[in-house]
Design a protein around this motif. Structure first.
Motif, PDB file in Angstrom:
ATOM      1  N   VAL A   4      38.531  -1.989 -38.905  1.00  0.00           N
ATOM      2  CA  VAL A   4      39.703  -1.364 -38.298  1.00  0.00           C
ATOM      3  C   VAL A   4      40.785  -1.232 -39.357  1.00  0.00           C
ATOM      4  O   VAL A   4      41.041  -2.168 -40.108  1.00  0.00           O
ATOM      5  CB  VAL A   4      40.212  -2.196 -37.097  1.00  0.00           C
ATOM      6  N   GLY A   5      41.406  -0.061 -39.417  1.00  0.00           N
ATOM      7  CA  GLY A   5      42.438   0.139 -40.426  1.00  0.00           C
ATOM      8  C   GLY A   5      43.516   1.094 -39.970  1.00  0.00           C
ATOM      9  O   GLY A   5      43.416   1.730 -38.912  1.00  0.00           O
ATOM     10  N   GLN A   6      44.532   1.190 -40.806  1.00  0.00           N
ATOM     11  CA  GLN A   6      45.657   2.062 -40.525  1.00  0.00           C
ATOM     12  C   GLN A   6      46.275   2.499 -41.844  1.00  0.00           C
ATOM     13  O   GLN A   6      46.487   1.682 -42.732  1.00  0.00           O
ATOM     14  CB  GLN A   6      46.678   1.308 -39.667  1.00  0.00           C
ATOM     15  N   LEU A   7      46.542   3.789 -41.965  1.00  0.00           N
ATOM     16  CA  LEU A   7      47.248   4.342 -43.118  1.00  0.00           C
ATOM     17  C   LEU A   7      48.524   4.984 -42.607  1.00  0.00           C
ATOM     18  O   LEU A   7      48.534   5.594 -41.529  1.00  0.00           O
ATOM     19  CB  LEU A   7      46.401   5.391 -43.839  1.00  0.00           C
ATOM     20  N   PHE A  69      47.559  12.065 -31.219  1.00  0.00           N
ATOM     21  CA  PHE A  69      46.298  12.780 -31.063  1.00  0.00           C
ATOM     22  C   PHE A  69      45.129  11.807 -31.154  1.00  0.00           C
ATOM     23  O   PHE A  69      45.213  10.796 -31.848  1.00  0.00           O
ATOM     24  CB  PHE A  69      46.112  13.808 -32.187  1.00  0.00           C
ATOM     25  N   LYS A  70      44.039  12.158 -30.500  1.00  0.00           N
ATOM     26  CA  LYS A  70      42.793  11.399 -30.605  1.00  0.00           C
ATOM     27  C   LYS A  70      41.689  12.384 -30.954  1.00  0.00           C
ATOM     28  O   LYS A  70      41.541  13.428 -30.308  1.00  0.00           O
ATOM     29  CB  LYS A  70      42.469  10.707 -29.282  1.00  0.00           C
ATOM     30  N   VAL A  71      40.908  12.055 -31.984  1.00  0.00           N
ATOM     31  CA  VAL A  71      39.759  12.884 -32.348  1.00  0.00           C
ATOM     32  C   VAL A  71      38.638  12.570 -31.367  1.00  0.00           C
ATOM     33  O   VAL A  71      38.282  11.408 -31.172  1.00  0.00           O
ATOM     34  CB  VAL A  71      39.314  12.615 -33.805  1.00  0.00           C
ATOM     35  N   ILE A  72      38.083  13.623 -30.733  1.00  0.00           N
ATOM     36  CA  ILE A  72      37.044  13.409 -29.728  1.00  0.00           C
ATOM     37  C   ILE A  72      35.685  13.983 -30.140  1.00  0.00           C
ATOM     38  O   ILE A  72      34.676  13.640 -29.535  1.00  0.00           O
ATOM     39  CB  ILE A  72      37.460  13.972 -28.351  1.00  0.00           C
ATOM     40  N   LEU A  85      45.772   9.936 -34.623  1.00  0.00           N
ATOM     41  CA  LEU A  85      46.857  10.368 -35.501  1.00  0.00           C
ATOM     42  C   LEU A  85      48.142  10.374 -34.700  1.00  0.00           C
ATOM     43  O   LEU A  85      48.155  10.839 -33.551  1.00  0.00           O
ATOM     44  CB  LEU A  85      46.602  11.779 -36.038  1.00  0.00           C
ATOM     45  N   ILE A  86      49.200   9.870 -35.290  1.00  0.00           N
ATOM     46  CA  ILE A  86      50.521   9.895 -34.670  1.00  0.00           C
ATOM     47  C   ILE A  86      51.472  10.510 -35.684  1.00  0.00           C
ATOM     48  O   ILE A  86      51.494  10.106 -36.847  1.00  0.00           O
ATOM     49  CB  ILE A  86      50.994   8.475 -34.289  1.00  0.00           C
ATOM     50  N   HIS A  99      56.941  10.844 -40.192  1.00  0.00           N
ATOM     51  CA  HIS A  99      56.129   9.630 -40.370  1.00  0.00           C
ATOM     52  C   HIS A  99      54.768   9.862 -39.732  1.00  0.00           C
ATOM     53  O   HIS A  99      54.670  10.219 -38.559  1.00  0.00           O
ATOM     54  CB  HIS A  99      56.826   8.434 -39.726  1.00  0.00           C
ATOM     55  N   TRP A 100      53.728   9.698 -40.520  1.00  0.00           N
ATOM     56  CA  TRP A 100      52.344   9.822 -40.054  1.00  0.00           C
ATOM     57  C   TRP A 100      51.696   8.446 -40.002  1.00  0.00           C
ATOM     58  O   TRP A 100      51.867   7.643 -40.923  1.00  0.00           O
ATOM     59  CB  TRP A 100      51.533  10.675 -41.025  1.00  0.00           C
ATOM     60  N   ILE A 101      50.931   8.208 -38.940  1.00  0.00           N
ATOM     61  CA  ILE A 101      50.107   7.009 -38.820  1.00  0.00           C
ATOM     62  C   ILE A 101      48.691   7.465 -38.482  1.00  0.00           C
ATOM     63  O   ILE A 101      48.492   8.224 -37.534  1.00  0.00           O
ATOM     64  CB  ILE A 101      50.619   6.064 -37.714  1.00  0.00           C
ATOM     65  N   LEU A 102      47.731   7.021 -39.265  1.00  0.00           N
ATOM     66  CA  LEU A 102      46.319   7.272 -38.986  1.00  0.00           C
ATOM     67  C   LEU A 102      45.691   5.929 -38.653  1.00  0.00           C
ATOM     68  O   LEU A 102      45.709   5.014 -39.475  1.00  0.00           O
ATOM     69  CB  LEU A 102      45.612   7.870 -40.207  1.00  0.00           C
ATOM     70  N   LYS A 103      45.181   5.798 -37.438  1.00  0.00           N
ATOM     71  CA  LYS A 103      44.516   4.571 -36.999  1.00  0.00           C
ATOM     72  C   LYS A 103      43.041   4.886 -36.839  1.00  0.00           C
ATOM     73  O   LYS A 103      42.686   5.908 -36.248  1.00  0.00           O
ATOM     74  CB  LYS A 103      45.087   4.082 -35.666  1.00  0.00           C
TER      75      LYS A 103
END
Length: 137
Positions: A4-7, A69-72, A85-86, A99-103
């Protein structure tokens, strides 16, 4: 090593936060018109290799100019069990801060962090900013 990660990244833009947010919350289908060399509908082009991603909007927070957003479907899910993605735009005295967050959750330890997706987010942000500023003139 965690799967699990976050950029995260910040991008300063000249456009107002509200206008930037409106692109993602109200007109995401126009993004491919703004930066067609990077996004063609849901086909993401990164390093010359076409990547397909189908996303859904999970949440829109107009008060905080944030869209989640959620990749489906698509290539990302071959490498990542989950990918979210936020994007949030915050108004500054002059311009805005995006500000971008990729989880994400990798399918295995040998999968790299999605730094290419982070770079794509930065590039798309700059393209949208340039487009919004061009429209303002």
């Amino acid at each position: 090593m965690s799967l699990v990660g976050q950029l995260e990244t910040d991008v300063e833009i000249k456009a107002p936060a509200r206008k930037f947010h409106d692109v993602f919350s109200c007109r995401p289908h126009h993004i491919s018109n703004v930066c067609p060399e990077k996004i063609q509908g849901v086909d993401l082009h990164e390093d010359g290799v076409p990547e397909v991603a189908k996303e859904i909007i999970e949440a829109i927070d107009d008060e905080n100019n944030s869209t989640s957003f959620k990749v489906i479907e698509g290539h990302l899910l071959e490498k990542y069990k989950n990918f979210h993605l936020i994007v949030q735009a915050t108004q500054k005295e002059e311009g805005s801060l995006v500000h971008w967050i990729l989880k994400y959750e990798k399918v295995s330890e040998d999968i790299p962090e999605p730094k290419g997706m982070l770079k794509l987010a930065i590039d798309v942000t700059k393209d949208i900013d340039a487009h919004l500023m061009e429209q303002a003139n």
